[in-house]
Design a protein around this motif. Structure first.
Motif, PDB file in Angstrom:
ATOM      1  N   GLY A 143       0.885  -1.260   0.097  1.00 50.70           N
ATOM      2  CA  GLY A 143      -0.232   0.049  -0.039  1.00 50.70           C
ATOM      3  C   GLY A 143       0.732   1.205   0.182  1.00 50.70           C
ATOM      4  N   HIS A 144       0.227   2.389   0.688  1.00 47.85           N
ATOM      5  CA  HIS A 144       0.865   3.572   0.593  1.00 47.85           C
ATOM      6  C   HIS A 144       2.257   3.632   1.458  1.00 47.85           C
ATOM      7  N   ASN A 145       3.058   4.290   1.141  1.00 45.71           N
ATOM      8  CA  ASN A 145       4.563   4.123   2.114  1.00 45.71           C
ATOM      9  C   ASN A 145       5.248   5.329   1.987  1.00 45.71           C
ATOM     10  N   GLY A 146       6.232   5.482   2.765  1.00 43.30           N
ATOM     11  CA  GLY A 146       7.099   6.729   2.945  1.00 43.30           C
ATOM     12  C   GLY A 146       8.044   6.915   1.825  1.00 43.30           C
ATOM     13  N   ARG A 147       8.261   7.898   1.390  1.00 40.88           N
ATOM     14  CA  ARG A 147       9.409   8.607   0.374  1.00 40.88           C
ATOM     15  C   ARG A 147      10.787   8.321   0.906  1.00 40.88           C
ATOM     16  N   GLU A 148      10.955   8.103   2.166  1.00 44.66           N
ATOM     17  CA  GLU A 148      12.247   7.967   2.847  1.00 44.66           C
ATOM     18  C   GLU A 148      12.941   6.593   2.535  1.00 44.66           C
ATOM     19  N   GLU A 149      12.197   5.605   2.269  1.00 41.00           N
ATOM     20  CA  GLU A 149      12.686   4.183   1.836  1.00 41.00           C
ATOM     21  C   GLU A 149      13.360   3.550   2.963  1.00 41.00           C
ATOM     22  N   THR A 150      12.645   3.853   4.090  1.00 37.45           N
ATOM     23  CA  THR A 150      13.662   3.281   5.517  1.00 37.45           C
ATOM     24  C   THR A 150      13.239   1.945   5.484  1.00 37.45           C
ATOM     25  N   THR A 151      13.823   1.080   5.784  1.00 38.11           N
ATOM     26  CA  THR A 151      13.271  -0.383   5.921  1.00 38.11           C
ATOM     27  C   THR A 151      13.238  -0.734   7.517  1.00 38.11           C
ATOM     28  N   THR A 152      12.100  -1.670   7.827  1.00 35.50           N
ATOM     29  CA  THR A 152      11.777  -1.692   9.159  1.00 35.50           C
ATOM     30  C   THR A 152      12.774  -1.939  10.016  1.00 35.50           C
ATOM     31  N   LEU A 153      13.803  -2.955   9.630  1.00 38.11           N
ATOM     32  CA  LEU A 153      14.951  -3.328  10.465  1.00 38.11           C
ATOM     33  C   LEU A 153      15.872  -1.952  10.777  1.00 38.11           C
ATOM     34  N   THR A 154      15.707  -0.997   9.971  1.00 42.61           N
ATOM     35  CA  THR A 154      16.494   0.204  10.370  1.00 42.61           C
ATOM     36  C   THR A 154      15.726   1.208  11.157  1.00 42.61           C
ATOM     37  N   GLY A 172       6.529  -5.710   6.382  1.00 42.24           N
ATOM     38  CA  GLY A 172       7.333  -6.797   6.309  1.00 42.24           C
ATOM     39  C   GLY A 172       7.198  -8.010   7.149  1.00 42.24           C
ATOM     40  N   ILE A 173       6.090  -8.149   7.958  1.00 43.38           N
ATOM     41  CA  ILE A 173       5.877  -8.755   9.126  1.00 43.38           C
ATOM     42  C   ILE A 173       5.034  -9.937   8.803  1.00 43.38           C
ATOM     43  N   ALA A 174       5.009 -11.133   8.643  1.00 46.72           N
ATOM     44  CA  ALA A 174       4.307 -12.084   8.255  1.00 46.72           C
ATOM     45  C   ALA A 174       4.478 -13.360   9.083  1.00 46.72           C
ATOM     46  N   THR A 175       5.427 -13.724   9.935  1.00 45.13           N
ATOM     47  CA  THR A 175       5.746 -14.785  10.537  1.00 45.13           C
ATOM     48  C   THR A 175       6.200 -14.588  12.173  1.00 45.13           C
ATOM     49  N   GLY A 176       6.012 -15.507  12.848  1.00 44.18           N
ATOM     50  CA  GLY A 176       6.335 -15.260  14.314  1.00 44.18           C
ATOM     51  C   GLY A 176       7.697 -14.896  14.539  1.00 44.18           C
ATOM     52  N   GLN A 177       8.803 -15.540  13.800  1.00 46.03           N
ATOM     53  CA  GLN A 177      10.064 -15.233  13.649  1.00 46.03           C
ATOM     54  C   GLN A 177      10.196 -13.592  13.409  1.00 46.03           C
ATOM     55  N   ILE A 178       9.617 -13.239  12.490  1.00 48.81           N
ATOM     56  CA  ILE A 178       9.979 -11.714  12.304  1.00 48.81           C
ATOM     57  C   ILE A 178       9.481 -10.924  13.292  1.00 48.81           C
ATOM     58  N   MET A 179       8.311 -11.295  13.925  1.00 55.99           N
ATOM     59  CA  MET A 179       7.585 -10.668  15.003  1.00 55.99           C
ATOM     60  C   MET A 179       8.679 -10.491  16.245  1.00 55.99           C
ATOM     61  N   LEU A 180       9.315 -11.636  16.391  1.00 56.47           N
ATOM     62  CA  LEU A 180      10.484 -11.596  17.527  1.00 56.47           C
ATOM     63  C   LEU A 180      11.357 -10.995  17.226  1.00 56.47           C
ATOM     64  N   ALA A 181      11.976 -10.695  16.121  1.00 53.48           N
ATOM     65  CA  ALA A 181      12.891  -9.821  15.612  1.00 53.48           C
ATOM     66  C   ALA A 181      12.912  -8.340  15.755  1.00 53.48           C
ATOM     67  N   VAL A 182      11.510  -8.036  15.368  1.00 54.28           N
ATOM     68  CA  VAL A 182      11.241  -6.486  15.523  1.00 54.28           C
ATOM     69  C   VAL A 182      10.934  -6.017  17.033  1.00 54.28           C
ATOM     70  N   MET A 183      10.415  -6.999  17.556  1.00 54.62           N
ATOM     71  CA  MET A 183      10.495  -7.056  19.477  1.00 54.62           C
ATOM     72  C   MET A 183      11.498  -6.836  19.990  1.00 54.62           C
ATOM     73  N   ILE A 184      12.605  -7.701  19.672  1.00 53.22           N
ATOM     74  CA  ILE A 184      13.973  -7.341  20.063  1.00 53.22           C
ATOM     75  C   ILE A 184      14.258  -6.075  19.899  1.00 53.22           C
ATOM     76  N   VAL A 190       3.092  -5.712  16.934  1.00 47.67           N
ATOM     77  CA  VAL A 190       3.498  -5.774  15.295  1.00 47.67           C
ATOM     78  C   VAL A 190       2.063  -5.466  14.597  1.00 47.67           C
ATOM     79  N   GLN A 191       2.052  -4.753  13.712  1.00 48.96           N
ATOM     80  CA  GLN A 191       0.865  -4.470  12.620  1.00 48.96           C
ATOM     81  C   GLN A 191       1.115  -5.284  11.376  1.00 48.96           C
ATOM     82  N   VAL A 192       0.195  -6.545  11.100  1.00 52.88           N
ATOM     83  CA  VAL A 192       0.293  -7.182  10.087  1.00 52.88           C
ATOM     84  C   VAL A 192      -0.481  -6.903   9.115  1.00 52.88           C
ATOM     85  N   GLY A 193      -0.077  -6.659   7.629  1.00 48.32           N
ATOM     86  CA  GLY A 193      -1.289  -6.206   6.735  1.00 48.32           C
ATOM     87  C   GLY A 193      -1.270  -7.384   5.592  1.00 48.32           C
ATOM     88  N   SER A 194      -0.023  -7.615   4.928  1.00 52.79           N
ATOM     89  CA  SER A 194      -0.310  -8.634   3.733  1.00 52.79           C
ATOM     90  C   SER A 194      -0.660 -10.081   4.113  1.00 52.79           C
TER      91      SER A 194
END
Length: 316
Positions: A143-154, A172-184, A190-194
């Motif tokens: 969907g609609h996104n930021g112009r800065e192109e900053t990734t979630t990890l950053t 970019g969050i669709a699995t529990g592993q990624i959920m754990l990563a961003v919470m760390i 997390v907000q999950v769309g796709s």
């Protein structure tokens, strides 16, 4: 699983089902809420009275907390906000606009307010405006996104470093592993769309859902920065946009090509050639259509298994 976000919303799991246009109606929102997440109705594709109907049906379908996502560029936003108050909605996510415009008005009426941002700068502006939490959404998102192109990890650790209020990670969050990563990295939820687009309860057309399931790495790209940056699947419509760029386009030409109701044509009506198909990069990891409750259960199970694995190898 208790975090500042589960406490703020009174939900079981720190998972938000994103309020996506043409995807997030009352069926999806109520199913996500009943499963322990926070379901959101996406008001961006609804006329005011249609939104009222979805809110009323959602209230009948769940006794759990749910909310409404409101893009502030919506032309009938005053009517939308009045309906939200009249129907007793307690949680509102705002996006695509200045949070100062509506935050105080909503909070004065007892509503918890969350604002969606794509940069540290706007996260701090949202906090200053008085929101209760922020969704920081990385470049990977659909969907609609930021112009800065900053990734979630950053983006998440940058925002976490300076933000005082609760932080929700998205993009970019669709699995529990990624959920754990961003919470760390510092997220409280997390907000999950796709992943929820490819759910049984999503209001998306089955053609679009199947296209998401079939998507591979590189199937999407961010475009239309001159209007509002949006990540699209590379279909006929997308390639028409790129052809304009190659010849040297103008903003007016892009507006003319975009026309009206492209997103509805693609995501809701299932026109895979001439419609706008918005989805995140994570579509390459989505391989099936599942009930929303199963998606939530999978996220939680994968999160817990990833946490155990991390502790066994002494990461945590």
């Amino acid at each position: 699983m208790s975090t500042r976000i589960t406490e703020l919303f009174g939900i079981q799991y720190p998972i938000i089902q994103a309020g996506m246009i043409w995807n997030s109606g009352w069926r999806l929102a109520s199913a996500a809420s009943n499963a322990g997440a926070l379901g959101l109705i996406g008001a961006g594709s609804m006329y005011p009275e249609v939104l009222r109907e979805h809110i009323q049906k959602c209230k009948k379908a769940t006794d759990k907390p749910f909310g409404v996502n409101v893009p502030m560029l919506y032309p009938n936003i005053e009517d939308i906000m009045d309906i939200i108050v009249e129907e007793g909605v307690k949680i509102v996510f705002t996006s695509a606009g200045n949070p100062k415009t509506w935050t105080s008005w909503l909070k004065d009426r007892g509503i918890t307010v969350v604002h969606v941002v794509s940069s540290l700068k706007f996260a701090l502006k949202a906090q200053e405006a008085g929101v209760d939490a922020v969704v920081a959404e990385g470049f990977e998102a659909g969907g609609h996104n930021g112009r800065e192109e900053t990734t979630t990890l950053t983006l998440i650790p940058m925002v976490k470093e300076q933000l005082e209020i609760p932080l929700i990670a998205a993009g970019g969050i669709a699995t529990g592993q990624i959920m754990l990563a961003v919470m760390i990295l510092g997220a409280d939820a997390v907000q999950v769309g796709s992943r929820f687009v490819a759910s049984a309860e999503s209001s998306a057309h089955i053609n679009f859902k199947n296209t998401v399931v079939d998507a591979k790495e590189g199937a999407t790209q961010l475009t239309l920065k001159e209007l509002a940056p949006v990540r699209l699947i590379k279909n006929k419509f997308f390639h028409e946009i790129q052809a304009l760029y190659e010849k040297g386009t103008t903003k007016d030409e892009l507006i003319q090509l975009l026309g009206r109701a492209r997103a509805k044509k693609g995501m809701f009506e299932g026109d895979l050639e001439d419609g706008e198909l918005e989805i995140g990069q994570i579509a390459g990891l989505i391989h099936d259509i599942k009930p929303a409750a199963q998606i939530v259960a999978d996220l939680v199970k994968e999160f817990e298994q990833a946490l155990i694995s991390a502790r066994q190898i002494k990461i945590l």
